[in-house]
Design a protein around this motif. Structure first.
Motif, PDB file in Angstrom:
ATOM      1  N   THR A   1       0.825  -1.208   0.000  1.00 49.25           N
ATOM      2  CA  THR A   1       0.000   0.000   0.000  1.00 49.25           C
ATOM      3  C   THR A   1       0.855   1.253   0.000  1.00 49.25           C
ATOM      4  OG1 THR A   1      -1.675  -1.237   1.257  1.00 49.25           O
ATOM      5  CG2 THR A   1      -1.904   1.163   1.156  1.00 49.25           C
ATOM      6  N   ARG A   2       1.890   1.280   0.820  1.00 47.18           N
ATOM      7  CA  ARG A   2       2.718   2.480   0.954  1.00 47.18           C
ATOM      8  C   ARG A   2       3.626   2.709  -0.252  1.00 47.18           C
ATOM      9  NH1 ARG A   2       4.634   2.462   7.344  1.00 47.18           N
ATOM     10  NH2 ARG A   2       2.506   2.576   8.237  1.00 47.18           N
ATOM     11  N   GLN A   3       3.826   1.673  -1.044  1.00 43.81           N
ATOM     12  CA  GLN A   3       4.670   1.835  -2.230  1.00 43.81           C
ATOM     13  C   GLN A   3       3.920   2.461  -3.401  1.00 43.81           C
ATOM     14  OE1 GLN A   3       4.877  -0.541   0.033  1.00 43.81           O
ATOM     15  NE2 GLN A   3       6.469  -2.047  -0.416  1.00 43.81           N
ATOM     16  N   LEU A   4       2.593   2.550  -3.299  1.00 42.67           N
ATOM     17  CA  LEU A   4       1.789   3.094  -4.381  1.00 42.67           C
ATOM     18  C   LEU A   4       1.362   4.517  -4.057  1.00 42.67           C
ATOM     19  CD1 LEU A   4      -0.506  -0.002  -5.111  1.00 42.67           C
ATOM     20  CD2 LEU A   4       1.811   0.461  -5.925  1.00 42.67           C
ATOM     21  N   ASN A   5       0.969   5.236  -5.089  1.00 46.94           N
ATOM     22  CA  ASN A   5       0.524   6.621  -4.914  1.00 46.94           C
ATOM     23  C   ASN A   5      -0.549   6.916  -5.961  1.00 46.94           C
ATOM     24  OD1 ASN A   5       1.816   7.879  -7.409  1.00 46.94           O
ATOM     25  ND2 ASN A   5       3.621   6.980  -6.405  1.00 46.94           N
TER      26      ASN A   5
ATOM     27  N   GLY B   1      -6.222  -0.791   0.492  1.00 49.85           N
ATOM     28  CA  GLY B   1      -5.000  -1.563   0.620  1.00 49.85           C
ATOM     29  C   GLY B   1      -4.589  -2.172  -0.699  1.00 49.85           C
ATOM     30  N   ALA B   2      -3.327  -2.550  -0.784  1.00 46.74           N
ATOM     31  CA  ALA B   2      -2.796  -3.170  -2.001  1.00 46.74           C
ATOM     32  C   ALA B   2      -1.801  -4.256  -1.610  1.00 46.74           C
ATOM     33  CB  ALA B   2      -2.128  -2.129  -2.889  1.00 46.74           C
ATOM     34  N   ASN B   3      -1.847  -5.355  -2.340  1.00 47.09           N
ATOM     35  CA  ASN B   3      -0.991  -6.498  -2.021  1.00 47.09           C
ATOM     36  C   ASN B   3      -0.408  -7.111  -3.274  1.00 47.09           C
ATOM     37  OD1 ASN B   3      -3.301  -6.349   0.104  1.00 47.09           O
ATOM     38  ND2 ASN B   3      -1.658  -7.464   1.129  1.00 47.09           N
ATOM     39  N   ALA B   4       0.887  -7.335  -3.237  1.00 43.12           N
ATOM     40  CA  ALA B   4       1.562  -8.018  -4.331  1.00 43.12           C
ATOM     41  C   ALA B   4       1.430  -9.523  -4.163  1.00 43.12           C
ATOM     42  CB  ALA B   4       3.037  -7.631  -4.355  1.00 43.12           C
ATOM     43  N   TYR B   5       1.395 -10.235  -5.276  1.00 41.90           N
ATOM     44  CA  TYR B   5       1.333 -11.692  -5.251  1.00 41.90           C
ATOM     45  C   TYR B   5       2.735 -12.240  -5.005  1.00 41.90           C
ATOM     46  CZ  TYR B   5      -3.436 -11.804  -7.107  1.00 41.90           C
ATOM     47  OH  TYR B   5      -4.788 -11.668  -7.273  1.00 41.90           O
ATOM     48  N   LEU B   6       2.969 -12.764  -3.791  1.00 35.32           N
ATOM     49  CA  LEU B   6       4.247 -13.393  -3.487  1.00 35.32           C
ATOM     50  C   LEU B   6       4.323 -14.762  -4.144  1.00 35.32           C
ATOM     51  CD1 LEU B   6       4.568 -12.586   0.334  1.00 35.32           C
ATOM     52  CD2 LEU B   6       5.362 -11.229  -1.623  1.00 35.32           C
ATOM     53  N   GLY B   7       5.550 -15.248  -4.304  1.00 36.04           N
ATOM     54  CA  GLY B   7       5.770 -16.551  -4.904  1.00 36.04           C
ATOM     55  C   GLY B   7       6.313 -17.551  -3.909  1.00 36.04           C
ATOM     56  N   ALA B   8       6.743 -18.694  -4.415  1.00 39.10           N
ATOM     57  CA  ALA B   8       7.235 -19.774  -3.568  1.00 39.10           C
ATOM     58  C   ALA B   8       8.445 -19.365  -2.753  1.00 39.10           C
ATOM     59  CB  ALA B   8       7.563 -20.986  -4.442  1.00 39.10           C
ATOM     60  N   ASP B   9       9.266 -18.471  -3.283  1.00 39.62           N
ATOM     61  CA  ASP B   9      10.472 -18.068  -2.567  1.00 39.62           C
ATOM     62  C   ASP B   9      10.164 -17.422  -1.228  1.00 39.62           C
ATOM     63  OD1 ASP B   9       9.333 -15.922  -3.918  1.00 39.62           O
ATOM     64  OD2 ASP B   9      11.251 -14.950  -4.362  1.00 39.62           O
TER      65      ASP B   9
END
Length: 445
Positions: free
Chosen positions: A119-123, A144-152
């Protein structure tokens, strides 16, 4: 390293059933049990819940699921992996630790995966991916905003020996791919194996869709004992090939047809299925029945993962209201249609109303408004009026107008019901991988 891994799906969406997951935990002899419980809107609702109460924001069925499976998973050595943390993985992990203690499961290790919240990385000037324009152009407040994390992102928890891994927004197939990559020692740049592991994850991620549940269509695709349909299991080999099956005495079915339907589910281009881990290629996957309810799957592939990560942005959409009145008997269709016209006229006169309005006649092909469907002479019709607006006054006005039909006519209306629920809107954007830094915290019961 292991020759094979047995992994099951305990949920394919936020409100999936509990008892088949408990059955898997108790009798599935699983290495891993995965609960995939997040959609775009459920994540946005999680943010709204957390804004109202900082201790909330995780999946509302988390406690019931954990109480249902933890003891059996501890007994059988099954590791639980889930995205039920939604918008508050920390609170979800802390709740789970408390439940483990209540159940007498001392020493159980619960890992919390964070870092997907961007969320804080977007504007306001951040460009959108799914439509033209920017966040500002949506004209709604971002929740809110969420990136799709991967297996790592899950690997540190697996390496640390977590018994339960609770994350927020992790890509659906990645929840399954991470345990496979860890147990088999696959490199996170071995694109072919990651592609094959993604095939496994994609087949399992929607639960009963691959064991006959959503597949069922009576008279065309008959499925036995649908009320007791089982959740899927994958027996996965080191090379990424697998057998899709279910517990033998459960309802449902696993066939080449159910597997093929799920393989193509939500896949726009089977040769270029983008995930955080790999660009998977499903185009040459081979599907073969080897025994009843046992389907062998092999042949997936993959190429380098995308340079950026997808992120879902949730916006406060205000309120969604539905109100309805039923009309029955001779000429019911005409009376319901007239009632809809009256509501439309009265609401249209009020130029101050701001919202999206929809009016349907349930029972006369109303859901096929854009198709050429023959009308019916139904004598059982329900008028449904729905409105989405950011202003509660507009919602209340619509509800009042529909209920007033009971005495204001047309004749024979009854059975009024109305409901108002929060509404969210979602859009997507792309973020650089360097903007997303997953972290892991471990708690012990």
């Amino acid at each position: 390293m292991r020759r094979s891994v047995r992994i099951g799906c305990g949920a394919g969406f936020s409100s999936d059933r509990l008892d088949p997951a408990v059955d898997l935990a108790q009798r599935g002899a699983l290495d891993y049990l995965v609960f995939e419980c997040l959609g775009e809107r459920t994540m946005a609702f999680g943010h709204r819940d957390r804004m109202l109460d900082g201790s909330k924001g995780y999946n509302p069925h988390l406690a019931q699921r954990m109480r249902g499976v933890l003891a059996a998973c501890r007994k059988n050595g099954t590791v639980v992996v889930t995205n039920m943390g939604a918008a508050n993985p920390l609170a979800a992990a802390q709740l789970t630790v408390g439940i483990a203690r209540e159940l007498g499961l001392a020493g159980m290790k619960v890992a919390c995966i964070e870092g997907d919240d961007v969320t804080r990385q977007l504007n306001p000037a951040t460009p959108l991916h799914d439509r033209a324009g920017t966040i500002r152009d949506v004209g709604l407040s971002m929740v809110g905003a969420n990136a799709y994390l991967g297996a790592d992102a899950l690997m540190p928890a697996l390496k640390a020996g977590a018994d339960i891994i609770i994350a927020g927004r992790v890509a659906d197939p990645s929840l399954f791919l991470a345990p496979l990559a860890y147990r088999f020692g696959w490199g996170l740049d071995d694109w072919q194996l990651l592609g094959r592991g993604t095939v496994v994850g994609h087949l399992l991620e929607c639960g009963m869709q691959v064991t006959g549940g959503y597949f069922a269509d009576p008279g065309f695709k008959d499925v036995p004992n649908l009320a007791d349909c089982g959740f899927p299991i994958a027996e996965v080999g080191f090379d990424g090939s697998c057998t899709i099956t279910k517990l033998p005495d459960t309802g449902g079915c696993v066939t080449t047809a159910t597997v093929k339907e799920q393989l193509l589910y939500e896949v726009h281009d089977p040769a270029n299925y983008l995930t955080p881990d790999v660009t998977a290629d499903f185009s040459r996957v081979a599907v073969e029945q080897v025994e009843p309810d046992r389907i062998q799957v092999a042949g997936g592939d993959g190429r380098k993962r995308p340079d950026k990560l997808k992120a879902t942005i949730g916006f406060d959409g205000g309120f969604l209201a539905e109100a309805g009145v039923s009309y029955a008997g001779p000429n019911a269709q005409a009376r319901a249609r007239l009632a809809g016209e009256v509501v439309w006229q009265r609401l249209s006169r009020n130029n101050a109303l701001q919202g999206d309005l929809r009016i349907d006649m349930i029972g006369i092909n109303s859901l096929h408004g854009t198709a050429h469907m023959p009308a019916t002479d139904s004598e059982d019709v329900r008028l449904r009026v729905a409105m989405r607006s950011r202003r509660r006054d507009d919602i209340d006005t619509m509800m009042w107008e529909v209920e007033s039909l009971l005495c204001c006519g047309p004749a024979g209306g009854g059975g009024y019901r109305g409901s108002i629920t929060p509404c969210v809107v979602t859009h997507s954007t792309l973020v650089g991988r360097d903007q997303v830094r997953p972290t892991m915290r471990m708690f012990t019961a």
